[in-house]
Design an enzyme around this catalytic site. Structure first.
Site, mmCIF file in Angstrom:
data_model
loop_
_atom_site.group_PDB
_atom_site.id
_atom_site.type_symbol
_atom_site.label_atom_id
_atom_site.label_comp_id
_atom_site.label_asym_id
_atom_site.label_seq_id
_atom_site.Cartn_x
_atom_site.Cartn_y
_atom_site.Cartn_z
ATOM 1 N N PRO A 5 25.991 27.282 19.857
ATOM 2 C CA PRO A 5 24.576 27.638 20.047
ATOM 3 C C PRO A 5 23.940 28.132 18.739
ATOM 4 O O PRO A 5 24.561 28.893 17.998
ATOM 5 C CB PRO A 5 24.633 28.759 21.093
ATOM 6 C CG PRO A 5 25.918 28.532 21.825
ATOM 7 C CD PRO A 5 26.873 28.005 20.800
ATOM 8 N N GLN A 27 21.088 29.879 18.390
ATOM 9 C CA GLN A 27 20.431 31.195 18.453
ATOM 10 C C GLN A 27 20.779 31.863 19.785
ATOM 11 O O GLN A 27 20.992 31.187 20.790
ATOM 12 C CB GLN A 27 18.920 31.052 18.310
ATOM 13 C CG GLN A 27 18.318 30.065 19.303
ATOM 14 C CD GLN A 27 16.827 29.895 19.129
ATOM 15 O OE1 GLN A 27 16.205 30.529 18.284
ATOM 16 N NE2 GLN A 27 16.224 29.044 19.954
ATOM 17 N N ASN A 31 27.432 38.657 23.390
ATOM 18 C CA ASN A 31 28.593 38.937 22.510
ATOM 19 C C ASN A 31 28.915 40.430 22.421
ATOM 20 O O ASN A 31 28.049 41.246 22.107
ATOM 21 C CB ASN A 31 28.305 38.401 21.111
ATOM 22 C CG ASN A 31 28.146 36.893 21.134
ATOM 23 O OD1 ASN A 31 27.276 36.369 21.836
ATOM 24 N ND2 ASN A 31 28.983 36.202 20.404
ATOM 25 N N TYR A 44 33.965 26.447 29.887
ATOM 26 C CA TYR A 44 33.572 27.854 29.965
ATOM 27 C C TYR A 44 32.137 28.004 30.459
ATOM 28 O O TYR A 44 31.887 28.667 31.465
ATOM 29 C CB TYR A 44 33.733 28.506 28.593
ATOM 30 C CG TYR A 44 33.492 29.987 28.607
ATOM 31 C CD1 TYR A 44 34.432 30.853 29.148
ATOM 32 C CD2 TYR A 44 32.322 30.531 28.092
ATOM 33 C CE1 TYR A 44 34.205 32.224 29.175
ATOM 34 C CE2 TYR A 44 32.087 31.894 28.108
ATOM 35 C CZ TYR A 44 33.040 32.738 28.648
ATOM 36 O OH TYR A 44 32.823 34.090 28.676
HETATM 37 O O1 LIG Z 1 31.729 37.564 22.074
HETATM 38 C C1 LIG Z 1 31.319 37.214 23.182
HETATM 39 O O2 LIG Z 1 31.110 38.020 24.034
HETATM 40 C C2 LIG Z 1 31.041 35.765 23.457
HETATM 41 O O3 LIG Z 1 31.931 34.982 22.671
HETATM 42 C C3 LIG Z 1 31.840 33.597 22.764
HETATM 43 O O4 LIG Z 1 30.673 33.077 22.240
HETATM 44 P P1 LIG Z 1 30.413 32.806 20.714
HETATM 45 O O5 LIG Z 1 29.060 33.349 20.483
HETATM 46 O O6 LIG Z 1 30.646 31.388 20.348
HETATM 47 O O7 LIG Z 1 31.488 33.728 19.953
HETATM 48 P P2 LIG Z 1 32.166 33.631 18.529
HETATM 49 O O8 LIG Z 1 33.361 32.764 18.533
HETATM 50 O O9 LIG Z 1 32.337 35.044 18.114
HETATM 51 O O10 LIG Z 1 31.094 32.916 17.581
HETATM 52 C C4 LIG Z 1 29.871 33.506 17.254
HETATM 53 C C5 LIG Z 1 29.303 32.779 16.044
HETATM 54 O O11 LIG Z 1 30.098 33.099 14.932
HETATM 55 C C6 LIG Z 1 30.523 31.931 14.258
HETATM 56 N N1 LIG Z 1 31.871 32.215 13.703
HETATM 57 C C7 LIG Z 1 32.944 32.421 14.489
HETATM 58 C C8 LIG Z 1 34.160 32.730 13.955
HETATM 59 C C9 LIG Z 1 34.293 32.800 12.561
HETATM 60 O O12 LIG Z 1 35.387 33.068 12.000
HETATM 61 N N2 LIG Z 1 33.198 32.581 11.806
HETATM 62 C C10 LIG Z 1 31.988 32.291 12.325
HETATM 63 O O13 LIG Z 1 31.023 32.122 11.586
HETATM 64 C C11 LIG Z 1 30.486 30.820 15.296
HETATM 65 O O14 LIG Z 1 30.250 29.577 14.679
HETATM 66 C C12 LIG Z 1 29.318 31.271 16.158
HETATM 67 O O15 LIG Z 1 28.139 30.755 15.638
HETATM 68 C C13 LIG Z 1 31.983 33.275 24.242
HETATM 69 O O16 LIG Z 1 31.897 31.932 24.477
HETATM 70 C C14 LIG Z 1 30.988 34.028 25.053
HETATM 71 O O17 LIG Z 1 31.060 33.759 26.384
HETATM 72 C C15 LIG Z 1 31.208 35.470 24.901
HETATM 73 O O18 LIG Z 1 30.262 36.171 25.662
#
Ligand SMILES: O=C(O)[C@H]1O[C@H](OP(=O)(O)OP(=O)(O)OC[C@H]2O[C@@H](n3ccc(=O)[nH]c3=O)[C@H](O)[C@@H]2O)[C@H](O)[C@@H](O)[C@@H]1O
EC number: 4.1.1.35
Length: 390
Positions: free
Chosen positions: A348, A350, A250, A221
């Site tokens: 990531p 932050q 996000n 990705y």
């Molecule tokens: O929502 C978005 O727009 C973004 O989502 C993802 O990125 P990410 O930040 O990893 O999205 P999540 O899966 O929502 O995770 C965000 C954070 O929440 C945490 N998380 C996720 C799911 C959960 O049930 N609990 C939890 O604590 C993850 O560990 C992470 O640190 C995509 O990879 C991005 O490209 C996209 O822009």
């Protein structure tokens, strides 16, 4: 009447055209004929044979302005790839032009489109962007690619193909339809904050080159989107294609898949079902959440404006995942438990956009705070999950 005949291999829509001589110019100018290998022959201009693409720019310059304008004003639809996701649906709600949408239904659901199916300015085609698409459009919103980590990691080869081959195909289409500075035709790529990887600079501005693992489970990705940006700039420099690149942070909002797997939808669905909110360790990692209508407003301003980007589109309000869980708990169900679970690799630590460029160049900034956006999403999830407010 002048007859314009297409004499080489052709897609069906450009086989034979008839028009008056004034429309002849229009047809010549029409980017429908800009496929490089198509040779057009005009029968009453004594077999003048033209390879359109090479001459089109020169012709545009030679033609009287009113004819050029006549051509440029001819309405053609916009193309949205992957309209079925919640994000694109909001785009469609706010634009009032004709739209063709192409989706492979990998993450989207036709249910989301009930209100639009049968609408005169809406057309849906089942299409995967990894295959070429030959249609006539003006603006291309290239939104295709699963954005939820669980979806894009499920089939990483498909994800990177979508980012690389899909972007090449969409750029090929942009080139064929003549997306250039002269017209309002252009292609917009929704890139991502993930191009910054696990950032060592905070907040992230567009000049930061990122800290990305090229061989990790997220690389399909984040490296895929980085290549997609490279392709956009290469087509811009080499072929003069008019491009726009948004780096989206996000996003959340109504109509998101309930089982999308991203954190906001997970927490809201879990709270409504009375299940523990699964905070992935350590819970101190941060994200900045932008409400979908704000995001779409930023995208449309970018598409319609003069700046090619990349431009960060996100909400600079930054929260740890524990803070997010506490907020959802407080808003939806103070009784619900928060459970810390194992995280996935390369998450990531932050993320927060610097949106100075968006503010200055697009006059854009988000309006909806997380505390105001979450209840709107809750309302939608309650309806879909059949959980009325007590
Ligand atoms: O929502 C978005 O727009 C973004 O989502 C993802 O990125 P990410 O930040 O990893 O999205 P999540 O899966 O929502 O995770 C965000 C954070 O929440 C945490 N998380 C996720 C799911 C959960 O049930 N609990 C939890 O604590 C993850 O560990 C992470 O640190 C995509 O990879 C991005 O490209 C996209 O822009």
């Amino acid at each position: 009447m002048t007859r314009i005949q297409h004499i080489s291999d052709h897609p069906p829509e450009v086989s034979v055209q008839y028009s008056t001589s004034s429309q002849l110019y229009t047809e010549y100018l029409n980017p429908r004929f800009s496929e490089s290998h198509y040779i057009l022959k005009t029968l009453d201009f004594d077999l003048e044979v033209v390879e359109f693409e090479r001459k089109s720019e020169q012709w545009r310059r030679q033609l009287p302005m009113e004819i050029t304008n006549q051509c440029l004003n001819r309405p053609r639809p916009h193309l949205h790839c992957e309209i079925l996701n919640f994000f694109s649906l909001h785009c469609f709600d706010v634009c009032n032009c004709e739209v063709i949408v192409a989706d492979n239904y990998f993450t989207g659901s036709k249910d989301n489109l009930r209100k639009w199916i049968g609408h005169p300015r809406f057309e849906l085609i089942r299409h995967d962007v990894t295959e070429p698409l030959l249609i006539e459009v003006d603006q291309i919103y290239h939104l295709a690619c699963p954005a939820s980590p669980i979806f894009y990691k499920y089939n990483p080869v498909k994800t990177i193909k979508t980012n690389v081959i899909g972007t090449l195909n969409m750029l090929g289409l942009a080139k064929r339809v003549g997306a250039s500075m002269i017209m309002s035709d252009r292609i917009l790529l929704t890139s991502t904050s993930e191009v910054y990887g696990d950032p060592l600079v905070h907040p992230q501005d567009e000049s930061y080159w990122g800290n990305v693992n090229p061989i990790g489970v997220r690389s399909c990705y984040d490296e895929g989107k980085r290549v997609a940006e490279t392709l956009m700039f290469d087509y811009h420099r080499q072929h003069g294609i008019e491009i726009r690149i948004a780096r989206i942070f996000n996003t959340y909002g109504p109509r998101m898949n309930i089982d999308d797997g991203r954190v906001v939808s997970n927490f809201i669905a879990q709270a409504l079902r009375g299940e523990p909110l699964t905070v992935q360790a350590p819970g101190t990692q941060t994200r900045s959440f932008c409400y979908v209508s704000d995001n779409v407003d930023g995208l449309i301003r970018l598409m319609e404006g003069e700046h090619i980007g990349p431009i960060n589109i996100g909400n600079p309000g930054e929260f740890t995942m524990l803070e997010l869980a506490e907020t959802v708990k407080e808003l939806i169900d103070p009784e619900v438990e928060i459970k810390v679970v194992e995280n996935t690799p390369d998450d990531p630590r932050q993320r927060k956009p610097d949106i100075t460029k968006a503010r200055e160049l697009l006059g854009w900034e988000p309006k909806i705070k997380l505390r105001d956006g979450l209840p709107l999403m809750e309302e939608d999830f309650r309806l879909r999950l059949g959980v009325p407010k007590k």
